[in-house]
Write a protein that holds these residues in place. Structure first.
Motif, PDB file in Angstrom:
ATOM      1  N   GLU A  38       0.840  -1.197   0.000  1.00 39.16           N
ATOM      2  CA  GLU A  38       0.000   0.000   0.000  1.00 39.16           C
ATOM      3  C   GLU A  38       0.872   1.242   0.000  1.00 39.16           C
ATOM      4  O   GLU A  38       1.871   1.308   0.708  1.00 39.16           O
ATOM      5  CB  GLU A  38      -0.911   0.000   1.231  1.00 39.16           C
ATOM      6  N   GLU A  94      -3.352 -12.956   5.830  1.00 38.60           N
ATOM      7  CA  GLU A  94      -4.115 -12.188   6.816  1.00 38.60           C
ATOM      8  C   GLU A  94      -3.879 -12.634   8.254  1.00 38.60           C
ATOM      9  O   GLU A  94      -3.541 -11.825   9.125  1.00 38.60           O
ATOM     10  CB  GLU A  94      -5.612 -12.291   6.508  1.00 38.60           C
ATOM     11  N   SER A 118      -6.212  -7.350   0.579  1.00 35.97           N
ATOM     12  CA  SER A 118      -7.214  -6.398   1.060  1.00 35.97           C
ATOM     13  C   SER A 118      -7.354  -6.465   2.579  1.00 35.97           C
ATOM     14  O   SER A 118      -7.544  -5.441   3.248  1.00 35.97           O
ATOM     15  CB  SER A 118      -8.566  -6.642   0.391  1.00 35.97           C
ATOM     16  N   PHE A 119      -7.231  -7.668   3.146  1.00 36.77           N
ATOM     17  CA  PHE A 119      -7.321  -7.820   4.597  1.00 36.77           C
ATOM     18  C   PHE A 119      -6.109  -7.213   5.297  1.00 36.77           C
ATOM     19  O   PHE A 119      -6.237  -6.562   6.340  1.00 36.77           O
ATOM     20  CB  PHE A 119      -7.451  -9.303   4.968  1.00 36.77           C
ATOM     21  N   LYS A 121      -4.231  -4.799   4.190  1.00 34.26           N
ATOM     22  CA  LYS A 121      -4.378  -3.346   4.125  1.00 34.26           C
ATOM     23  C   LYS A 121      -5.355  -2.847   5.182  1.00 34.26           C
ATOM     24  O   LYS A 121      -5.142  -1.808   5.808  1.00 34.26           O
ATOM     25  CB  LYS A 121      -4.856  -2.925   2.729  1.00 34.26           C
ATOM     26  N   LYS A 122      -6.426  -3.602   5.386  1.00 30.33           N
ATOM     27  CA  LYS A 122      -7.468  -3.180   6.323  1.00 30.33           C
ATOM     28  C   LYS A 122      -6.939  -3.117   7.754  1.00 30.33           C
ATOM     29  O   LYS A 122      -7.292  -2.203   8.513  1.00 30.33           O
ATOM     30  CB  LYS A 122      -8.653  -4.140   6.242  1.00 30.33           C
ATOM     31  N   ILE A 123      -6.076  -4.066   8.129  1.00 30.92           N
ATOM     32  CA  ILE A 123      -5.563  -4.050   9.504  1.00 30.92           C
ATOM     33  C   ILE A 123      -4.367  -3.114   9.664  1.00 30.92           C
ATOM     34  O   ILE A 123      -3.944  -2.833  10.780  1.00 30.92           O
ATOM     35  CB  ILE A 123      -5.187  -5.465   9.988  1.00 30.92           C
TER      36      ILE A 123
END
Length: 215
Positions: A38, A94, A118-119, A121-123
């Protein structure tokens, strides 16, 4: 007192590279194919190393026992640097990212792949890698050494060295020189601020360079 890790995190890879060059240190820059999952995400801190290898003979259960053993041993306040000797599978996902983040590990860099992007990045767990792939380690890969030197590109990385990764790339600072490199980088960034201010106020760029000795 501000730690070396906190101070390094305020720097950027370009100025650290410049300082290491000026000090006559080897240009310890990792291959440019290794990037953050990211944008605007940094990794900074001392290194905890992991090396492993593909092994199609390892059973699924055994491979997961060995992988989770590594997750339990990764050092708090460090960045894991992994040489998987593998170009097919993901060496971070993840649940592993969740586990490392919860332990207080500062980030993960692998000369290989990652998945569950995506996971991750989310955390908000910093991961630098060469590629992404849905293929995981189960029944096909195993750790073989921790806290031993690893080589990525032409850079030998020792446990306890410092690493800084940002959008420009990744630099490795030898442990013995970390304090001096970081201190000089801080001075250089302050000088760059003076040069920037002078140029924005209308001073000729060459005159600003001659005055401050930095550009």
């Amino acid at each position: 007192m501000t730690s070396l890790t906190e101070r390094l995190a305020t720097c950027y890879s370009g100025v650290v590279y410049d300082i290491m060059r000026d000090m006559g240190l080897p240009p310890a820059v990792l291959p440019h194919s290794i990037k953050s999952l990211e944008n605007h995400v940094k990794i900074a801190g001392p290194v905890f190393t992991l090396r492993g290898r593909p092994d199609p003979s390892v059973g699924a259960h055994e491979s997961l026992l060995e992988w989770t053993s590594f997750l339990s041993k990764a050092a708090v306040g460090h960045v894991v640097v992994c040489q998987p000797q593998d170009s097919n599978r993901a060496l971070m996902g993840e649940l592993s990212a969740e586990a490392l983040k919860l332990r207080g590990v500062l980030g993960y860099l692998v000369d290989g792949g990652a998945r569950d992007v995506s996971f991750i990045k989310k955390i908000g767990f910093p991961v630098f890698c060469r590629y992404t792939s849905p293929i995981d380690v189960v029944g096909n890969w195993r750790p073989e050494a921790m806290e031993e030197p690893v080589t990525i590109g032409n850079v030998v990385i020792h446990p306890g060295d410092y690493i800084l990764g940002d959008e420009d790339g990744v630099v490795v600072i030898p442990k013995a020189h970390a304090e001096e490199v970081i201190s000089r980088s801080e001075v250089a960034m302050n000088t760059e601020s003076l040069v920037r201010k002078a140029i924005l106020e209308g001073q000729d760029p060459q005159e600003a360079y001659v005055k401050y000795g930095k550009f």
